[in-house]
Structure formats: structure tokens, C-alpha cells
Design a protein around this motif. Structure first.
Motif, mmCIF file in Angstrom:
data_model
loop_
_atom_site.group_PDB
_atom_site.id
_atom_site.type_symbol
_atom_site.label_atom_id
_atom_site.label_comp_id
_atom_site.label_asym_id
_atom_site.label_seq_id
_atom_site.Cartn_x
_atom_site.Cartn_y
_atom_site.Cartn_z
ATOM 1 N N THR A 141 8.994 -12.685 -6.306
ATOM 2 C CA THR A 141 7.938 -11.938 -5.735
ATOM 3 C C THR A 141 7.913 -10.631 -6.609
ATOM 4 O O THR A 141 8.877 -10.060 -6.882
ATOM 5 C CB THR A 141 8.105 -11.600 -4.323
ATOM 6 O OG1 THR A 141 8.121 -12.660 -3.524
ATOM 7 C CG2 THR A 141 6.949 -10.696 -3.751
ATOM 8 N N VAL A 142 6.617 -10.319 -6.827
ATOM 9 C CA VAL A 142 6.558 -8.778 -7.505
ATOM 10 C C VAL A 142 5.334 -7.994 -6.474
ATOM 11 O O VAL A 142 4.433 -8.488 -6.057
ATOM 12 C CB VAL A 142 5.591 -8.958 -8.962
ATOM 13 C CG1 VAL A 142 4.440 -9.586 -9.053
ATOM 14 C CG2 VAL A 142 5.646 -7.482 -9.553
ATOM 15 N N ARG A 143 5.966 -6.749 -6.250
ATOM 16 C CA ARG A 143 5.141 -6.075 -5.345
ATOM 17 C C ARG A 143 4.516 -4.809 -6.134
ATOM 18 O O ARG A 143 4.982 -4.263 -7.021
ATOM 19 C CB ARG A 143 6.036 -5.261 -4.151
ATOM 20 C CG ARG A 143 6.532 -6.333 -3.356
ATOM 21 C CD ARG A 143 7.544 -5.644 -2.122
ATOM 22 N NE ARG A 143 7.545 -4.224 -2.151
ATOM 23 C CZ ARG A 143 8.622 -3.618 -1.723
ATOM 24 N NH1 ARG A 143 9.830 -4.017 -1.827
ATOM 25 N NH2 ARG A 143 8.418 -2.047 -1.632
ATOM 26 N N VAL A 144 3.162 -4.610 -5.871
ATOM 27 C CA VAL A 144 2.435 -3.849 -6.545
ATOM 28 C C VAL A 144 1.371 -2.889 -5.631
ATOM 29 O O VAL A 144 1.346 -3.623 -4.452
ATOM 30 C CB VAL A 144 1.457 -4.442 -7.610
ATOM 31 C CG1 VAL A 144 2.165 -5.007 -8.621
ATOM 32 C CG2 VAL A 144 0.323 -5.324 -6.918
ATOM 33 N N GLY A 145 1.170 -1.925 -5.829
ATOM 34 C CA GLY A 145 0.457 -0.985 -5.379
ATOM 35 C C GLY A 145 -1.246 -1.353 -5.174
ATOM 36 O O GLY A 145 -1.575 -2.160 -5.947
ATOM 37 N N THR A 185 0.905 -1.056 0.024
ATOM 38 C CA THR A 185 0.152 -0.107 -0.078
ATOM 39 C C THR A 185 0.824 1.268 0.048
ATOM 40 O O THR A 185 0.230 2.195 -0.140
ATOM 41 C CB THR A 185 -1.119 0.156 1.220
ATOM 42 O OG1 THR A 185 0.037 -0.155 2.403
ATOM 43 C CG2 THR A 185 -2.007 -1.248 1.050
ATOM 44 N N THR A 186 2.248 1.140 0.188
ATOM 45 C CA THR A 186 2.928 2.368 0.093
ATOM 46 C C THR A 186 3.610 2.624 -1.171
ATOM 47 O O THR A 186 4.164 4.023 -1.251
ATOM 48 C CB THR A 186 4.401 2.206 0.993
ATOM 49 O OG1 THR A 186 4.964 1.116 0.438
ATOM 50 C CG2 THR A 186 3.802 1.697 2.516
ATOM 51 N N LEU A 187 3.278 1.778 -2.316
ATOM 52 C CA LEU A 187 3.877 2.221 -3.697
ATOM 53 C C LEU A 187 2.431 3.061 -4.186
ATOM 54 O O LEU A 187 1.410 2.863 -4.074
ATOM 55 C CB LEU A 187 3.655 0.732 -4.525
ATOM 56 C CG LEU A 187 4.976 -0.050 -4.061
ATOM 57 C CD1 LEU A 187 4.905 -1.404 -4.890
ATOM 58 C CD2 LEU A 187 6.198 0.672 -4.142
ATOM 59 N N PRO A 188 3.152 3.785 -5.024
ATOM 60 C CA PRO A 188 2.241 4.459 -6.150
ATOM 61 C C PRO A 188 1.443 3.579 -6.998
ATOM 62 O O PRO A 188 1.829 2.467 -7.121
ATOM 63 C CB PRO A 188 3.241 5.548 -6.879
ATOM 64 C CG PRO A 188 4.574 5.555 -6.274
ATOM 65 C CD PRO A 188 4.341 4.186 -5.417
ATOM 66 N N GLN A 189 0.517 4.272 -7.612
ATOM 67 C CA GLN A 189 -0.473 3.467 -8.515
ATOM 68 C C GLN A 189 0.250 2.613 -9.617
ATOM 69 O O GLN A 189 -0.234 1.598 -9.968
ATOM 70 C CB GLN A 189 -1.582 4.162 -8.794
ATOM 71 C CG GLN A 189 -1.383 5.221 -9.656
ATOM 72 C CD GLN A 189 -2.524 5.962 -10.269
ATOM 73 O OE1 GLN A 189 -3.447 5.932 -9.589
ATOM 74 N NE2 GLN A 189 -2.460 6.735 -11.513
ATOM 75 N N ASN A 190 1.174 3.107 -10.204
ATOM 76 C CA ASN A 190 1.568 2.585 -11.281
ATOM 77 C C ASN A 190 3.181 2.118 -10.916
ATOM 78 O O ASN A 190 4.019 2.461 -12.082
ATOM 79 C CB ASN A 190 1.660 3.416 -12.570
ATOM 80 C CG ASN A 190 -0.024 3.445 -13.388
ATOM 81 O OD1 ASN A 190 -0.510 2.484 -13.092
ATOM 82 N ND2 ASN A 190 -0.257 4.386 -13.719
ATOM 83 N N LYS A 191 3.514 1.660 -9.969
ATOM 84 C CA LYS A 191 4.878 1.061 -9.809
ATOM 85 C C LYS A 191 4.810 -0.425 -9.615
ATOM 86 O O LYS A 191 4.021 -0.934 -8.752
ATOM 87 C CB LYS A 191 5.553 2.075 -8.500
ATOM 88 C CG LYS A 191 6.897 1.490 -8.269
ATOM 89 C CD LYS A 191 7.428 2.317 -7.314
ATOM 90 C CE LYS A 191 8.380 3.345 -7.919
ATOM 91 N NZ LYS A 191 9.259 4.240 -7.071
ATOM 92 N N ILE A 192 5.944 -0.895 -9.811
ATOM 93 C CA ILE A 192 5.993 -2.322 -9.797
ATOM 94 C C ILE A 192 7.522 -2.540 -9.230
ATOM 95 O O ILE A 192 8.379 -1.771 -9.746
ATOM 96 C CB ILE A 192 5.976 -3.213 -11.209
ATOM 97 C CG1 ILE A 192 4.642 -3.003 -11.784
ATOM 98 C CG2 ILE A 192 6.221 -4.507 -10.876
ATOM 99 C CD1 ILE A 192 4.651 -3.555 -13.417
ATOM 100 N N VAL A 193 7.371 -3.343 -8.263
ATOM 101 C CA VAL A 193 8.942 -3.463 -7.747
ATOM 102 C C VAL A 193 9.214 -5.116 -7.606
ATOM 103 O O VAL A 193 8.251 -5.871 -7.488
ATOM 104 C CB VAL A 193 9.048 -3.144 -6.121
ATOM 105 C CG1 VAL A 193 10.389 -3.555 -5.382
ATOM 106 C CG2 VAL A 193 8.515 -1.693 -6.084
ATOM 107 N N ILE A 194 10.344 -5.491 -8.199
ATOM 108 C CA ILE A 194 10.738 -6.781 -8.369
ATOM 109 C C ILE A 194 12.340 -7.019 -7.903
ATOM 110 O O ILE A 194 13.055 -5.877 -7.552
ATOM 111 C CB ILE A 194 10.893 -7.638 -9.719
ATOM 112 C CG1 ILE A 194 11.882 -6.628 -10.660
ATOM 113 C CG2 ILE A 194 9.195 -7.820 -10.044
ATOM 114 C CD1 ILE A 194 11.672 -7.078 -12.114
#
Length: 103
Positions: free
Chosen positions: A72-76, A13-22
Motif C-alpha cells: 500500500t502507498v498512502r498519499v494526501g 487526509t492527515t498527510l501533508p500535500q507532498n508526503k508519501i508513506v509506504i
């Protein structure tokens, strides 16, 4: 075109709407070596539709961070809800476009 193996999806929930983290290891599978890239994110479509798609979607970014767990992929929240809250997905990269394909 490059892709990852299936990854666990984690809501962040801390990520901006169009950001992906891997994790950088998954970035390597996609041929990504820098820390961050601007990218067009696609979801909820078949592979052939993604291949044929124009870059008329919202632009986002993908970050490669060691803090992200392997496989893992983290998404907002917005992106997670847009994908109908799946548990797993694989990432497909073509040029400056990425498809989050749920499995």
C-alpha cells in the motif's frame, strides 16, 4: 532504477500535500533503509519522460512506517487528486526522484 510491485493507493487526509508513506518492505524494494527521505515526486508521466526529467518539481518526502499496510502507498488529498484518484500504482525510484505510475 528500482521499482515496487503494483501497490494499492490509500487516501490519507492527515498527510501533508507532498508526503508519501509506504511499508518498510516496499522501501526495501526501492533500496530505502532509513525512516524518511527528501525526494522529488513526479506523477502523470511516461517512464522515459521521468528518466529525462529535471528536478524542477516540488520537493516532498517519503516515509517508511510499519503502520502502513503491506503493498500500500498512502498519499494526501492534493497528491491523490493530482493523480486523478487511481486505485493502484507502482513506485519507480531514480536517484532522488520518484514516479508514482498508475496501473
Amino acid at each position: 532504477m528500482r521499482r515496487t510491485s503494483p501497490l494499492d493507493i490509500r487516501l490519507d487526509t492527515t498527510l501533508p500535500q507532498n508526503k508519501i508513506v509506504i511499508h518498510p518492505n516496499e522501501g526495501f524494494d526501492l533500496g530505502l533503509m532509513k525512516d524518511s527521505y527528501s525526494i522529488h515526486i513526479f506523477t502523470n508521466m511516461k517512464l522515459q519522460d521521468f528518466i529525462d526529467a529535471e528536478k524542477d518539481c516540488a520537493e516532498g518526502s517519503i516515509d517508511l512506517l510499519n503502520e502502513c499496510p503491506h503493498e500500500t502507498v498512502r498519499v494526501g488529498s492534493k497528491l491523490y487528486n493530482q493523480m486523478n484518484q487511481p486505485d493502484r500504482a507502482l513506485l519507480v525510484l531514480q536517484d532522488e526522484k520518484i514516479l508514482i505510475a498508475t496501473v
